[in-house]
Design a protein around this motif. Sequence first.
Motif, PDB file in Angstrom:
ATOM      1  N   ASN A  80       0.828  -1.227   0.000  1.00  7.11           N
ATOM      2  CA  ASN A  80       0.000   0.000   0.000  1.00  7.11           C
ATOM      3  C   ASN A  80       0.850   1.260   0.000  1.00  7.11           C
ATOM      4  N   THR A  81       2.093   1.166  -0.474  1.00  7.22           N
ATOM      5  CA  THR A  81       2.992   2.319  -0.456  1.00  7.22           C
ATOM      6  C   THR A  81       2.987   3.004  -1.817  1.00  7.22           C
ATOM      7  N   PRO A  82       2.438   4.204  -1.916  1.00  8.33           N
ATOM      8  CA  PRO A  82       2.382   4.897  -3.217  1.00  8.33           C
ATOM      9  C   PRO A  82       3.733   5.497  -3.597  1.00  8.33           C
ATOM     10  N   LEU A  83       3.932   5.695  -4.881  1.00  8.97           N
ATOM     11  CA  LEU A  83       5.128   6.388  -5.356  1.00  8.97           C
ATOM     12  C   LEU A  83       5.020   7.864  -4.987  1.00  8.97           C
ATOM     13  N   GLN A  84       6.152   8.453  -4.620  1.00 11.81           N
ATOM     14  CA  GLN A  84       6.153   9.852  -4.189  1.00 11.81           C
ATOM     15  C   GLN A  84       6.929  10.775  -5.117  1.00 11.81           C
ATOM     16  N   VAL A  85       7.929  10.218  -5.801  1.00 12.60           N
ATOM     17  CA  VAL A  85       8.805  11.067  -6.616  1.00 12.60           C
ATOM     18  C   VAL A  85       8.695  10.718  -8.097  1.00 12.60           C
ATOM     19  N   ILE A  86       8.899   9.472  -8.433  1.00 14.20           N
ATOM     20  CA  ILE A  86       8.860   9.077  -9.839  1.00 14.20           C
ATOM     21  C   ILE A  86       7.415   8.796 -10.265  1.00 14.20           C
ATOM     22  N   ARG A  87       7.171   8.862 -11.551  1.00 12.82           N
ATOM     23  CA  ARG A  87       5.821   8.601 -12.060  1.00 12.82           C
ATOM     24  C   ARG A  87       5.576   7.114 -12.287  1.00 12.82           C
ATOM     25  N   PHE A  88       6.634   6.408 -12.684  1.00 13.56           N
ATOM     26  CA  PHE A  88       6.498   4.978 -12.940  1.00 13.56           C
ATOM     27  C   PHE A  88       7.861   4.329 -12.737  1.00 13.56           C
ATOM     28  N   GLN A  89       7.841   3.046 -12.344  1.00 12.15           N
ATOM     29  CA  GLN A  89       9.075   2.308 -12.063  1.00 12.15           C
ATOM     30  C   GLN A  89       9.679   1.757 -13.363  1.00 12.15           C
ATOM     31  N   TYR A  90      10.229   2.651 -14.177  1.00  7.36           N
ATOM     32  CA  TYR A  90      10.713   2.252 -15.488  1.00  7.36           C
ATOM     33  C   TYR A  90      11.860   1.254 -15.415  1.00  7.36           C
ATOM     34  N   VAL A  91      12.789   1.440 -14.481  1.00  6.60           N
ATOM     35  CA  VAL A  91      13.934   0.528 -14.368  1.00  6.60           C
ATOM     36  C   VAL A  91      13.469  -0.840 -13.904  1.00  6.60           C
ATOM     37  N   THR A  92      12.574  -0.866 -12.936  1.00  7.01           N
ATOM     38  CA  THR A  92      12.031  -2.142 -12.467  1.00  7.01           C
ATOM     39  C   THR A  92      11.361  -2.878 -13.620  1.00  7.01           C
ATOM     40  N   GLY A  93      10.542  -2.164 -14.374  1.00  7.51           N
ATOM     41  CA  GLY A  93       9.881  -2.778 -15.524  1.00  7.51           C
ATOM     42  C   GLY A  93      10.875  -3.280 -16.560  1.00  7.51           C
ATOM     43  N   ALA A  94      11.931  -2.499 -16.803  1.00  8.67           N
ATOM     44  CA  ALA A  94      12.945  -2.898 -17.779  1.00  8.67           C
ATOM     45  C   ALA A  94      13.692  -4.141 -17.307  1.00  8.67           C
ATOM     46  N   LEU A  95      14.021  -4.196 -16.014  1.00  7.04           N
ATOM     47  CA  LEU A  95      14.713  -5.369 -15.476  1.00  7.04           C
ATOM     48  C   LEU A  95      13.859  -6.624 -15.622  1.00  7.04           C
ATOM     49  N   ILE A  96      12.582  -6.495 -15.331  1.00  3.26           N
ATOM     50  CA  ILE A  96      11.685  -7.647 -15.479  1.00  3.26           C
ATOM     51  C   ILE A  96      11.618  -8.079 -16.943  1.00  3.26           C
ATOM     52  N   ALA A  97      11.483  -7.115 -17.835  1.00  2.52           N
ATOM     53  CA  ALA A  97      11.410  -7.432 -19.264  1.00  2.52           C
ATOM     54  C   ALA A  97      12.680  -8.119 -19.740  1.00  2.52           C
ATOM     55  N   ILE A  98      13.828  -7.607 -19.329  1.00  3.85           N
ATOM     56  CA  ILE A  98      15.106  -8.204 -19.743  1.00  3.85           C
ATOM     57  C   ILE A  98      15.225  -9.631 -19.223  1.00  3.85           C
ATOM     58  N   GLU A 156      13.000   2.016  -6.048  1.00  2.05           N
ATOM     59  CA  GLU A 156      13.385   2.851  -7.192  1.00  2.05           C
ATOM     60  C   GLU A 156      12.933   4.287  -6.981  1.00  2.05           C
ATOM     61  N   ASP A 157      11.778   4.464  -6.378  1.00  4.56           N
ATOM     62  CA  ASP A 157      11.276   5.797  -6.054  1.00  4.56           C
ATOM     63  C   ASP A 157      12.235   6.518  -5.121  1.00  4.56           C
ATOM     64  N   ALA A 158      12.791   5.785  -4.154  1.00  3.43           N
ATOM     65  CA  ALA A 158      13.698   6.381  -3.169  1.00  3.43           C
ATOM     66  C   ALA A 158      15.072   6.684  -3.765  1.00  3.43           C
ATOM     67  N   PHE A 159      15.589   5.782  -4.590  1.00  2.00           N
ATOM     68  CA  PHE A 159      16.939   5.933  -5.130  1.00  2.00           C
ATOM     69  C   PHE A 159      16.978   6.755  -6.418  1.00  2.00           C
ATOM     70  N   GLY A 160      15.850   6.839  -7.108  1.00  2.00           N
ATOM     71  CA  GLY A 160      15.880   7.410  -8.448  1.00  2.00           C
ATOM     72  C   GLY A 160      16.194   6.310  -9.443  1.00  2.00           C
ATOM     73  N   HIS A 161      15.892   6.536 -10.705  1.00  2.00           N
ATOM     74  CA  HIS A 161      16.033   5.485 -11.710  1.00  2.00           C
ATOM     75  C   HIS A 161      17.463   4.964 -11.819  1.00  2.00           C
ATOM     76  N   PHE A 162      18.407   5.859 -12.077  1.00  3.33           N
ATOM     77  CA  PHE A 162      19.789   5.417 -12.278  1.00  3.33           C
ATOM     78  C   PHE A 162      20.387   4.880 -10.981  1.00  3.33           C
ATOM     79  N   GLY A 163      20.128   5.563  -9.881  1.00  4.48           N
ATOM     80  CA  GLY A 163      20.657   5.105  -8.593  1.00  4.48           C
ATOM     81  C   GLY A 163      20.146   3.726  -8.245  1.00  4.48           C
ATOM     82  N   PHE A 164      18.866   3.450  -8.553  1.00  5.98           N
ATOM     83  CA  PHE A 164      18.313   2.140  -8.263  1.00  5.98           C
ATOM     84  C   PHE A 164      18.981   1.056  -9.102  1.00  5.98           C
ATOM     85  N   LEU A 165      19.240   1.339 -10.364  1.00  7.02           N
ATOM     86  CA  LEU A 165      19.900   0.357 -11.221  1.00  7.02           C
ATOM     87  C   LEU A 165      21.268  -0.019 -10.665  1.00  7.02           C
ATOM     88  N   ILE A 166      22.049   0.992 -10.265  1.00  2.00           N
ATOM     89  CA  ILE A 166      23.373   0.723  -9.705  1.00  2.00           C
ATOM     90  C   ILE A 166      23.232  -0.061  -8.400  1.00  2.00           C
TER      91      ILE A 166
END
Length: 240
Positions: A8-26, A104-114
Amino acid sequence: MFVPLHDNTPLQVIRFQYVTGALIAINVVVFLMTGAFTSEEGLWTYASGYGIIPVELIHFVDPPDAYHPVPEPLTLITYEFLHGGWMHLISNMLFLWVFADNVEDAFGHFGFLIFYLICGAAAGMLHTLVQSQSPAPLIGASGAVSGVLASYLLLYPKARVWILLFLRIPLPLSAFWVLSGWFVLQIVSAFMTTEENAQVAWWAHIGGFLAGLILTFVLRSRLLVRGSPAPALTPQRDEE
């Protein structure tokens, strides 16, 4: 033991978890290319080439017929995108989808990937140190996902998470109890390894979780500030 359904934790900063989605797709695409329609011999070839083989990584021992499409140290990254079966893939991707968006919301897209890749590499290293004589390849995203779980535990301990206990009973529990319980289970399993569960890389799970815990703890103040709402601006007036 359980599978996560949603939180039940909403996103606060990013609009969508693009990196998470990309990792799953890959991960899905790689599995379709390597494991879904491949024989056991073919999967073993991919796992031997792109997975972590502890005895080779730590001792630099190469069997005469070794298959090395990438340098051995690079397998600390490539192993994170290989899976041995549908259930292995689905389980990891489900945990990633439920918990990674807020990290990913907390780290940011690039920070989360690293962060994700580092946790996976740390997981592979601990597994290698514990199983230093093992010639069996390690594959799977479990170590990196474990780091995500640790980060979520630190950042959102009071979040409500719906789980399916024993694959039958839906329960809403706090993230603290769900994820700390999961980690305790990994430790107990690592020290009580039997022939039935010997194929599970418990120490990789533990290594990834500890790496995620340490990194998030060190960066926690910055991450919480990033997720905090900006202070409201109030009009100023001159007083005479």
